[in-house]
Scaffold this active site. Sequence first.
Site, mmCIF file in Angstrom:
data_model
loop_
_atom_site.group_PDB
_atom_site.id
_atom_site.type_symbol
_atom_site.label_atom_id
_atom_site.label_comp_id
_atom_site.label_asym_id
_atom_site.label_seq_id
_atom_site.Cartn_x
_atom_site.Cartn_y
_atom_site.Cartn_z
ATOM 1 N N ASN A 113 36.092 30.568 19.639
ATOM 2 C CA ASN A 113 36.557 29.675 21.068
ATOM 3 C C ASN A 113 36.613 30.709 22.247
ATOM 4 O OD1 ASN A 113 39.312 30.473 22.307
ATOM 5 N ND2 ASN A 113 39.873 31.240 20.205
ATOM 6 N N PHE A 117 42.570 30.532 28.197
ATOM 7 C CA PHE A 117 44.225 30.355 28.468
ATOM 8 C C PHE A 117 44.236 28.980 29.537
ATOM 9 C CE2 PHE A 117 46.235 34.718 28.664
ATOM 10 C CZ PHE A 117 46.354 34.884 27.099
ATOM 11 N N SER A 175 43.878 38.390 23.866
ATOM 12 C CA SER A 175 43.008 37.575 24.042
ATOM 13 C C SER A 175 41.435 37.942 24.562
ATOM 14 C CB SER A 175 43.330 36.219 24.713
ATOM 15 O OG SER A 175 42.068 35.412 25.241
ATOM 16 N N ASN A 177 39.055 36.247 26.021
ATOM 17 C CA ASN A 177 38.694 35.434 26.679
ATOM 18 C C ASN A 177 39.128 35.232 28.360
ATOM 19 O OD1 ASN A 177 37.332 34.177 24.725
ATOM 20 N ND2 ASN A 177 38.795 33.126 23.719
ATOM 21 N N THR A 178 39.795 36.460 28.528
ATOM 22 C CA THR A 178 40.137 36.524 29.936
ATOM 23 C C THR A 178 39.777 37.798 30.316
ATOM 24 O OG1 THR A 178 42.006 34.890 29.805
ATOM 25 C CG2 THR A 178 42.053 36.447 31.759
ATOM 26 N N LYS A 213 51.137 40.625 20.711
ATOM 27 C CA LYS A 213 50.065 40.153 20.053
ATOM 28 C C LYS A 213 48.955 41.177 20.487
ATOM 29 C CE LYS A 213 47.810 36.062 17.958
ATOM 30 N NZ LYS A 213 47.689 34.765 17.927
ATOM 31 N N ASN A 242 45.117 39.079 16.836
ATOM 32 C CA ASN A 242 44.478 37.985 17.480
ATOM 33 C C ASN A 242 42.664 37.974 17.057
ATOM 34 O OD1 ASN A 242 43.562 35.986 19.579
ATOM 35 N ND2 ASN A 242 45.200 36.982 20.653
#
Length: 355
Positions: A113, A117, A175, A177-178, A213, A242
């Site tokens: 994915n 966010f 994460s 993805n940022t 996390k 994560n």
Amino acid sequence: MSLAKMFEGLGMKALRSIDPEHSHGLAIRALEMGLANAPGEITSSRLKTTVAGLSLPNPVGLAAGFDKNATALNGLATSGFGFVEVGAATPRPQPGNPKPRLFRLSEDHAAINRFGFNNDGMETIGARLAKRPQNAVIGLNLGANKDSDNRAEDFARVLAHCGTHLDFATVNVSSPNTEKLRDLQGKAALAALLKGVMETRDSLSRKIPIFLKIAPDLSDAEISEIAEVALEANLDAIIATNTTLSRDGLASAHKGEAGGLSGAPLFEKSTKVLARLSEISAGKLPLIGVGGISSAEQAYAKICAGASAVQLYTALVYGGFSLAEKIVRDLDALLARDGFANVSDAVGSKRKDWL
């Protein structure tokens, strides 16, 4: 096979035939409508445990990312999980990254994915949490807006707004993805961020546990630094881990997609990080194991590697929502088989196997 399980099997087959993100939305809707597996609280003298001051009926939780916007809290409260984490929530609503941004890797029992966010923002999510069911342990994953001028401050802002409705909160700096979010895992940046979050937590009317996390793509030196900072900040627990940026050994057509990889391929990598953290912290810091769990045996392996509790998410895509109940009940049987009076007695009992 029960009628409910048969219908779940048919439903899962149908969901896997459509776009993954649309399928996920339908699964959330089914929970909202009370159509998912709902065994209620599952517990026993072996499963009941306390983690970071939280009394859990069992140590198997739902990881953040499944219910990003806290819309299915009532369904999740009766799903058999010992605790539920929703979010991530950011101060302002944001759409996330362009679609498509979720990919099934069926051959690998995995997913990639790059959501970024996407969420309704802390005000809307906070309003839903204010109406939360009280018969469940519910936490919120804290995030930062992509275009924020001060991402470190964003985590404290979300906690200040939503904290009174939570049983715990998780700082998510892991994460992938940022852009540059993982830079906040560095020692100095992380210490400053956690200082602000812990000061905000201490100002709440009820002091809730704060978790961190972390990513699986860390060196031993970085893991040691994070453990040091977490202990100095009096953090309550670390969630390991994560999603990963690694693509080793994948067979699926979507293996080259950008984003975080979750599911079966993550199990070994995340468990090794967990065991390393367990060794470094020497039991001073509770750990929550997540990454690649799809069976009671794997949940048990995480516990024996050093986890006081575990979380799952991607396995639900392939095993259905009844998988949670199965893992909890089978875990109870494994503890009984090995003579453990309580799950806490098994924590870290085979840590050396992973080092």
